[in-house]
Design a protein around this motif. Structure first.
Motif, mmCIF file in Angstrom:
data_model
loop_
_atom_site.group_PDB
_atom_site.id
_atom_site.type_symbol
_atom_site.label_atom_id
_atom_site.label_comp_id
_atom_site.label_asym_id
_atom_site.label_seq_id
_atom_site.Cartn_x
_atom_site.Cartn_y
_atom_site.Cartn_z
ATOM 1 N N LEU A 1 3.910 -36.128 46.089
ATOM 2 C CA LEU A 1 4.176 -35.131 47.123
ATOM 3 C C LEU A 1 4.614 -35.783 48.431
ATOM 4 N N ALA A 2 3.999 -36.907 48.774
ATOM 5 C CA ALA A 2 4.392 -37.622 49.991
ATOM 6 C C ALA A 2 5.833 -38.111 49.885
ATOM 7 N N LYS A 3 6.207 -38.578 48.715
ATOM 8 C CA LYS A 3 7.579 -39.050 48.507
ATOM 9 C C LYS A 3 8.577 -37.897 48.653
ATOM 10 N N ILE A 4 8.240 -36.728 48.091
ATOM 11 C CA ILE A 4 9.117 -35.558 48.235
ATOM 12 C C ILE A 4 9.251 -35.177 49.702
ATOM 13 N N ARG A 5 8.139 -35.176 50.427
ATOM 14 C CA ARG A 5 8.183 -34.812 51.845
ATOM 15 C C ARG A 5 9.044 -35.792 52.628
ATOM 16 N N ASP A 6 8.908 -37.081 52.346
ATOM 17 C CA ASP A 6 9.703 -38.088 53.043
ATOM 18 C C ASP A 6 11.186 -37.934 52.747
ATOM 19 N N ILE A 7 11.528 -37.628 51.512
ATOM 20 C CA ILE A 7 12.933 -37.439 51.145
ATOM 21 C C ILE A 7 13.497 -36.214 51.855
ATOM 22 N N GLN A 8 12.716 -35.147 51.938
ATOM 23 C CA GLN A 8 13.198 -33.931 52.588
ATOM 24 C C GLN A 8 13.357 -34.112 54.087
ATOM 25 N N THR A 9 12.508 -34.921 54.716
ATOM 26 C CA THR A 9 12.590 -35.081 56.162
ATOM 27 C C THR A 9 13.559 -36.177 56.576
ATOM 28 N N ASN A 10 13.801 -37.169 55.723
ATOM 29 C CA ASN A 10 14.696 -38.276 56.050
ATOM 30 C C ASN A 10 15.862 -38.311 55.080
ATOM 31 N N LYS A 11 16.752 -37.369 55.204
ATOM 32 C CA LYS A 11 17.906 -37.332 54.317
ATOM 33 C C LYS A 11 18.838 -38.495 54.635
ATOM 34 N N LYS A 12 19.443 -39.040 53.623
ATOM 35 C CA LYS A 12 20.355 -40.157 53.793
ATOM 36 C C LYS A 12 21.584 -39.692 54.570
ATOM 37 N N GLY A 13 22.007 -40.497 55.509
ATOM 38 C CA GLY A 13 23.199 -40.188 56.264
ATOM 39 C C GLY A 13 22.928 -39.558 57.615
ATOM 40 N N THR A 14 21.703 -39.141 57.887
ATOM 41 C CA THR A 14 21.406 -38.582 59.203
ATOM 42 C C THR A 14 20.986 -39.704 60.131
ATOM 43 N N SER A 15 21.305 -39.538 61.396
ATOM 44 C CA SER A 15 20.950 -40.577 62.357
ATOM 45 C C SER A 15 19.470 -40.492 62.683
ATOM 46 N N LYS A 16 18.877 -41.633 62.889
ATOM 47 C CA LYS A 16 17.470 -41.678 63.252
ATOM 48 C C LYS A 16 17.361 -41.412 64.752
ATOM 49 N N PRO A 17 16.360 -40.651 65.170
ATOM 50 C CA PRO A 17 16.212 -40.387 66.603
ATOM 51 C C PRO A 17 15.836 -41.662 67.345
ATOM 52 N N LEU A 18 16.392 -41.818 68.558
ATOM 53 C CA LEU A 18 16.086 -42.978 69.377
ATOM 54 C C LEU A 18 14.726 -42.799 70.028
ATOM 55 N N PRO A 19 13.992 -43.891 70.204
ATOM 56 C CA PRO A 19 12.732 -43.790 70.943
ATOM 57 C C PRO A 19 13.009 -43.373 72.385
ATOM 58 N N ALA A 20 12.041 -42.795 73.044
ATOM 59 C CA ALA A 20 12.213 -42.255 74.395
ATOM 60 C C ALA A 20 12.639 -43.330 75.385
ATOM 61 N N ALA A 21 12.146 -44.564 75.261
ATOM 62 C CA ALA A 21 12.489 -45.635 76.190
ATOM 63 C C ALA A 21 13.968 -45.979 76.105
ATOM 64 N N GLU A 22 14.531 -46.035 74.903
ATOM 65 C CA GLU A 22 15.944 -46.361 74.739
ATOM 66 C C GLU A 22 16.829 -45.250 75.269
ATOM 67 N N GLU A 23 16.416 -43.995 75.139
ATOM 68 C CA GLU A 23 17.204 -42.885 75.641
ATOM 69 C C GLU A 23 17.286 -42.929 77.157
ATOM 70 N N SER A 24 16.161 -43.230 77.829
ATOM 71 C CA SER A 24 16.169 -43.252 79.287
ATOM 72 C C SER A 24 17.014 -44.398 79.814
ATOM 73 N N VAL A 25 17.017 -45.546 79.140
ATOM 74 C CA VAL A 25 17.841 -46.677 79.549
ATOM 75 C C VAL A 25 19.316 -46.318 79.389
ATOM 76 N N GLY A 26 19.661 -45.654 78.297
ATOM 77 C CA GLY A 26 21.037 -45.245 78.058
ATOM 78 C C GLY A 26 21.513 -44.252 79.102
ATOM 79 N N ASP A 27 20.653 -43.324 79.538
ATOM 80 C CA ASP A 27 21.006 -42.349 80.574
ATOM 81 C C ASP A 27 21.222 -43.033 81.911
ATOM 82 N N GLU A 28 20.379 -44.020 82.221
ATOM 83 C CA GLU A 28 20.515 -44.732 83.488
ATOM 84 C C GLU A 28 21.813 -45.521 83.524
ATOM 85 N N LEU A 29 22.215 -46.134 82.411
ATOM 86 C CA LEU A 29 23.453 -46.881 82.369
ATOM 87 C C LEU A 29 24.654 -45.964 82.579
ATOM 88 N N GLU A 30 24.619 -44.795 82.010
ATOM 89 C CA GLU A 30 25.718 -43.848 82.185
ATOM 90 C C GLU A 30 25.824 -43.401 83.631
#
Length: 119
Positions: free
Chosen positions: A86-115
């Motif tokens: 069941l855990a494997k099914i849940r992981d497959i459903q939530t992490n489909k191949k080809g979708t981008s992984k969300p960035l951690p909050a620290a990396e997002e704020s650094v990227g916003d500051e650079l822009e």
């Protein structure tokens, strides 16, 4: 959720029925994909208890089989096997191949500051 528990050699005791139902209810709360379950208990050669389960989850049918001299040990082994599937099914459903992984909050704020600096 529809639960069907059968014992091929004898009646299912209320304690065993409660243990199986509690395990399935807990798995349903944790994974939220179980639609129905069929659990079969059988005594092999007069000594060993064999427990089989077929779980119908959203989009998948899971099967596991466990055996032990003690029925409760066999049920624990079976629940562990099914929960892993069941855990494997849940992981497959939530992490489909080809979708981008969300960035951690620290990396997002650094990227916003650079822009902002570039503007």
């Amino acid at each position: 959720m529809n639960i069907n528990i059968t014992n091929r050699n004898d009646k299912v005791s209320p304690a065993v029925r409660e243990k199986i139902e509690a395990w399935l209810e807990e798995s349903q709360k944790r994974y939220n994909v179980i639609t129905s379950a069929q659990v079969t208990i059988e005594k092999n050669n007069g000594k060993e208890e064999v427990v089989e389960a077929t779980i119908h989850a959203t989009g998948k049918d899971l099967f596991a089989k466990a055996s032990d001299e003690n029925l409760y040990a066999a049920l624990d082994a079976l629940s562990h096997k099914i929960d892993k599937q069941l855990a494997k099914i849940r992981d497959i459903q939530t992490n489909k191949k080809g979708t981008s992984k969300p960035l951690p909050a620290a990396e997002e704020s650094v990227g916003d500051e650079l822009e902002e600096m570039e503007d």
